[in-house]
Design a protein around this motif. Structure first.
Motif, PDB file in Angstrom:
ATOM      1  N   SER A  58     -26.475  46.291 -61.269  1.00  0.00           N
ATOM      2  CA  SER A  58     -27.767  45.937 -60.676  1.00  0.00           C
ATOM      3  C   SER A  58     -27.902  44.438 -60.448  1.00  0.00           C
ATOM      4  O   SER A  58     -28.758  43.995 -59.673  1.00  0.00           O
ATOM      5  CB  SER A  58     -28.909  46.413 -61.576  1.00  0.00           C
ATOM      6  OG  SER A  58     -28.910  45.712 -62.814  1.00  0.00           O
ATOM      7  N   ALA A  59     -27.071  43.637 -61.129  1.00  0.00           N
ATOM      8  CA  ALA A  59     -27.214  42.186 -61.077  1.00  0.00           C
ATOM      9  C   ALA A  59     -26.781  41.589 -59.750  1.00  0.00           C
ATOM     10  O   ALA A  59     -27.346  40.581 -59.304  1.00  0.00           O
ATOM     11  CB  ALA A  59     -26.438  41.537 -62.218  1.00  0.00           C
ATOM     12  N   ASP A  60     -25.762  42.184 -59.108  1.00  0.00           N
ATOM     13  CA  ASP A  60     -25.278  41.577 -57.869  1.00  0.00           C
ATOM     14  C   ASP A  60     -25.033  42.569 -56.733  1.00  0.00           C
ATOM     15  O   ASP A  60     -24.475  42.207 -55.705  1.00  0.00           O
ATOM     16  CB  ASP A  60     -24.018  40.754 -58.127  1.00  0.00           C
ATOM     17  CG  ASP A  60     -22.877  41.572 -58.721  1.00  0.00           C
ATOM     18  OD1 ASP A  60     -23.058  42.782 -58.936  1.00  0.00           O
ATOM     19  OD2 ASP A  60     -21.799  40.992 -58.958  1.00  0.00           O
ATOM     20  N   ALA A  61     -25.476  43.816 -56.896  1.00  0.00           N
ATOM     21  CA  ALA A  61     -25.431  44.753 -55.779  1.00  0.00           C
ATOM     22  C   ALA A  61     -26.532  44.375 -54.789  1.00  0.00           C
ATOM     23  O   ALA A  61     -27.495  43.693 -55.159  1.00  0.00           O
ATOM     24  CB  ALA A  61     -25.630  46.185 -56.285  1.00  0.00           C
ATOM     25  N   PRO A  62     -26.427  44.776 -53.517  1.00  0.00           N
ATOM     26  CA  PRO A  62     -27.460  44.440 -52.533  1.00  0.00           C
ATOM     27  C   PRO A  62     -28.856  44.823 -53.024  1.00  0.00           C
ATOM     28  O   PRO A  62     -29.079  45.935 -53.516  1.00  0.00           O
ATOM     29  CB  PRO A  62     -27.050  45.263 -51.313  1.00  0.00           C
ATOM     30  CG  PRO A  62     -25.561  45.350 -51.423  1.00  0.00           C
ATOM     31  CD  PRO A  62     -25.296  45.496 -52.899  1.00  0.00           C
ATOM     32  N   ALA A  63     -29.799  43.891 -52.892  1.00  0.00           N
ATOM     33  CA  ALA A  63     -31.161  44.092 -53.387  1.00  0.00           C
ATOM     34  C   ALA A  63     -32.102  44.439 -52.238  1.00  0.00           C
ATOM     35  O   ALA A  63     -31.723  44.450 -51.072  1.00  0.00           O
ATOM     36  CB  ALA A  63     -31.632  42.833 -54.109  1.00  0.00           C
ATOM     37  N   GLY A  64     -33.337  44.736 -52.599  1.00  0.00           N
ATOM     38  CA  GLY A  64     -34.364  45.017 -51.601  1.00  0.00           C
ATOM     39  C   GLY A  64     -34.961  46.399 -51.710  1.00  0.00           C
ATOM     40  O   GLY A  64     -35.956  46.695 -51.054  1.00  0.00           O
ATOM     41  N   CYS A  65     -34.361  47.254 -52.533  1.00  0.00           N
ATOM     42  CA  CYS A  65     -34.874  48.614 -52.720  1.00  0.00           C
ATOM     43  C   CYS A  65     -35.463  48.777 -54.121  1.00  0.00           C
ATOM     44  O   CYS A  65     -35.128  48.044 -55.042  1.00  0.00           O
ATOM     45  CB  CYS A  65     -33.771  49.650 -52.503  1.00  0.00           C
ATOM     46  SG  CYS A  65     -33.307  49.872 -50.769  1.00  0.00           S
ATOM     47  N   GLN A  66     -36.308  49.761 -54.252  1.00  0.00           N
ATOM     48  CA  GLN A  66     -36.941  50.060 -55.533  1.00  0.00           C
ATOM     49  C   GLN A  66     -36.941  51.566 -55.749  1.00  0.00           C
ATOM     50  O   GLN A  66     -37.188  52.345 -54.824  1.00  0.00           O
ATOM     51  CB  GLN A  66     -38.373  49.544 -55.545  1.00  0.00           C
ATOM     52  CG  GLN A  66     -39.139  49.841 -56.831  1.00  0.00           C
ATOM     53  CD  GLN A  66     -40.577  49.381 -56.758  1.00  0.00           C
ATOM     54  OE1 GLN A  66     -41.016  48.820 -55.757  1.00  0.00           O
ATOM     55  NE2 GLN A  66     -41.323  49.610 -57.821  1.00  0.00           N
ATOM     56  N   LEU A  67     -36.648  51.970 -56.964  1.00  0.00           N
ATOM     57  CA  LEU A  67     -36.790  53.370 -57.348  1.00  0.00           C
ATOM     58  C   LEU A  67     -38.243  53.549 -57.786  1.00  0.00           C
ATOM     59  O   LEU A  67     -38.635  53.149 -58.868  1.00  0.00           O
ATOM     60  CB  LEU A  67     -35.829  53.721 -58.477  1.00  0.00           C
ATOM     61  CG  LEU A  67     -35.857  55.163 -58.994  1.00  0.00           C
ATOM     62  CD1 LEU A  67     -35.522  56.155 -57.887  1.00  0.00           C
ATOM     63  CD2 LEU A  67     -34.905  55.327 -60.165  1.00  0.00           C
ATOM     64  N   GLU A  68     -39.058  54.124 -56.909  1.00  0.00           N
ATOM     65  CA  GLU A  68     -40.490  54.240 -57.201  1.00  0.00           C
ATOM     66  C   GLU A  68     -40.793  55.361 -58.187  1.00  0.00           C
ATOM     67  O   GLU A  68     -41.671  55.227 -59.036  1.00  0.00           O
ATOM     68  CB  GLU A  68     -41.272  54.492 -55.912  1.00  0.00           C
ATOM     69  CG  GLU A  68     -41.406  53.293 -55.023  1.00  0.00           C
ATOM     70  CD  GLU A  68     -42.439  53.501 -53.942  1.00  0.00           C
ATOM     71  OE1 GLU A  68     -42.914  52.496 -53.387  1.00  0.00           O
ATOM     72  OE2 GLU A  68     -42.786  54.663 -53.631  1.00  0.00           O
ATOM     73  N   ARG A  69     -40.093  56.476 -58.026  1.00  0.00           N
ATOM     74  CA  ARG A  69     -40.353  57.627 -58.885  1.00  0.00           C
ATOM     75  C   ARG A  69     -39.047  58.322 -59.218  1.00  0.00           C
ATOM     76  O   ARG A  69     -38.135  58.388 -58.397  1.00  0.00           O
ATOM     77  CB  ARG A  69     -41.292  58.625 -58.203  1.00  0.00           C
ATOM     78  CG  ARG A  69     -42.699  58.107 -58.002  1.00  0.00           C
ATOM     79  CD  ARG A  69     -43.575  59.154 -57.340  1.00  0.00           C
ATOM     80  NE  ARG A  69     -44.951  58.716 -57.249  1.00  0.00           N
ATOM     81  CZ  ARG A  69     -45.923  59.423 -56.691  1.00  0.00           C
ATOM     82  NH1 ARG A  69     -45.666  60.607 -56.179  1.00  0.00           N
ATOM     83  NH2 ARG A  69     -47.162  58.954 -56.651  1.00  0.00           N
ATOM     84  N   PHE A  70     -38.984  58.826 -60.425  1.00  0.00           N
ATOM     85  CA  PHE A  70     -37.847  59.641 -60.829  1.00  0.00           C
ATOM     86  C   PHE A  70     -38.378  60.704 -61.776  1.00  0.00           C
ATOM     87  O   PHE A  70     -39.122  60.405 -62.715  1.00  0.00           O
ATOM     88  CB  PHE A  70     -36.770  58.805 -61.527  1.00  0.00           C
ATOM     89  CG  PHE A  70     -35.553  59.603 -61.893  1.00  0.00           C
ATOM     90  CD1 PHE A  70     -34.575  59.870 -60.950  1.00  0.00           C
ATOM     91  CD2 PHE A  70     -35.402  60.121 -63.175  1.00  0.00           C
ATOM     92  CE1 PHE A  70     -33.459  60.632 -61.271  1.00  0.00           C
ATOM     93  CE2 PHE A  70     -34.292  60.882 -63.505  1.00  0.00           C
ATOM     94  CZ  PHE A  70     -33.319  61.134 -62.547  1.00  0.00           C
ATOM     95  N   ALA A  71     -38.030  61.955 -61.514  1.00  0.00           N
ATOM     96  CA  ALA A  71     -38.514  63.058 -62.344  1.00  0.00           C
ATOM     97  C   ALA A  71     -37.493  64.182 -62.321  1.00  0.00           C
ATOM     98  O   ALA A  71     -36.581  64.210 -61.485  1.00  0.00           O
ATOM     99  CB  ALA A  71     -39.873  63.560 -61.831  1.00  0.00           C
ATOM    100  N   VAL A  72     -37.668  65.104 -63.248  1.00  0.00           N
ATOM    101  CA  VAL A  72     -36.869  66.324 -63.251  1.00  0.00           C
ATOM    102  C   VAL A  72     -37.822  67.502 -63.143  1.00  0.00           C
ATOM    103  O   VAL A  72     -38.956  67.460 -63.617  1.00  0.00           O
ATOM    104  CB  VAL A  72     -36.000  66.449 -64.521  1.00  0.00           C
ATOM    105  CG1 VAL A  72     -35.022  65.299 -64.616  1.00  0.00           C
ATOM    106  CG2 VAL A  72     -36.863  66.505 -65.773  1.00  0.00           C
ATOM    107  N   ALA A  73     -37.362  68.551 -62.473  1.00  0.00           N
ATOM    108  CA  ALA A  73     -38.190  69.730 -62.251  1.00  0.00           C
ATOM    109  C   ALA A  73     -37.511  70.963 -62.825  1.00  0.00           C
ATOM    110  O   ALA A  73     -36.281  71.046 -62.888  1.00  0.00           O
ATOM    111  CB  ALA A  73     -38.449  69.922 -60.751  1.00  0.00           C
TER     112      ALA A  73
END
Length: 239
Positions: free
Chosen positions: A181-196
């Motif tokens: 996560s430190a040097d991979a391309p940035a600009g995205c966000q994981l807004e939600r994560f869930a299991v169903a």
């Protein structure tokens, strides 16, 4: 050392978490390390994500003996997306990753195939799981070489019963390895994560027993669910 929350839950000191609805599932698990998006072709997987977010994942490297390669995209501190696909240049694969490799080969469209959690000290986690009678294998060492030649190293532990991929595997990165996560391309966000799953109450208890604070929602079948946001927009993906 193992995270305080994970230690308290695994040793029976945590309170059972309430059930969640997707509308309330706006938190990313604290222990989430990365989410794996599987695809049959890496270039297609990278284009799939870029088209929806506006950010192009960078080639990460290959997994020797596992028959796969990846591209990475950062979600911010300690969280990232791994796009995984078969590596056409590998002709010798160890027996244990063959089922995953077969799954990747057969995917018509990219989808989630798993996720990793970082518990802290993975040896301490193994000790607690052993004491609780939870079957697992590992910790096993792993590594891959980045395009710049630097080698990343880690240890992983997998549960014998991962509930059809709903439960994570656990990973501890070596102290001298740069977290992706430190040097991979940035600009995205994981807004939600869930299991169903059909029985969210029972599934919540399983996660609580493992010390994982993931949102659990009702679904017709077991699934991983994620919402990813980028400069171009948002999209949802599932397993």
């Amino acid at each position: 050392m193992i995270s305080r929350r994970l230690f308290l839950v695994l040793t029976g000191s945590a309170i059972l978490a309430p059930r969640f609805s997707w509308a309330a599932a706006n938190e990313v698990p604290a222990v989430l390390d990365h989410v794996i998006l599987g695809c049959s072709d890496l270039d297609h997987g990278v284009a799939f994500v870029e088209e929806r977010t506006g950010v192009r994942a960078a080639f990460g490297g290959v997994h020797p003996g596992r028959g796969t390669r990846n591209a990475l995209l950062s979600f911010g501190q300690r969280h990232y997306l791994e796009i995984m696909a078969p590596d056409p240049k590998q002709d010798k694969v160890e027996p244990y990753p063959v089922p995953q490799l077969n799954l990747l080969t057969q995917l018509a469209t990219p989808r989630l195939i798993g996720w990793g959690a970082h518990p802290g000290d993975i040896e301490a986690l193994a000790k607690i799981l052993r004491e609780k009678g939870i079957a697992f294998h590992g910790p096993w060492p792993g590594s891959r070489a980045r395009p710049d030649g630097r080698v990343l190293s880690w240890k992983t532990l997998s549960l014998d019963d991962d509930r059809h991929g709903l439960l994570p595997f656990f990973i501890e990165w070596a102290a001298d390895s740069i977290h992706p996560s430190a040097d991979a391309p940035a600009g995205c966000q994981l807004e939600r994560f869930a299991v169903a799953g059909p029985d969210p109450g029972e599934l919540s208890r399983v996660f609580q027993n493992l010390g994982i604070d993931v949102a659990v929602v009702r679904g017709e079948k077991p699934q991983l669910l994620a919402r990813i946001a980028g400069p171009k927009g948002k999209f949802e993906v599932s397993s």
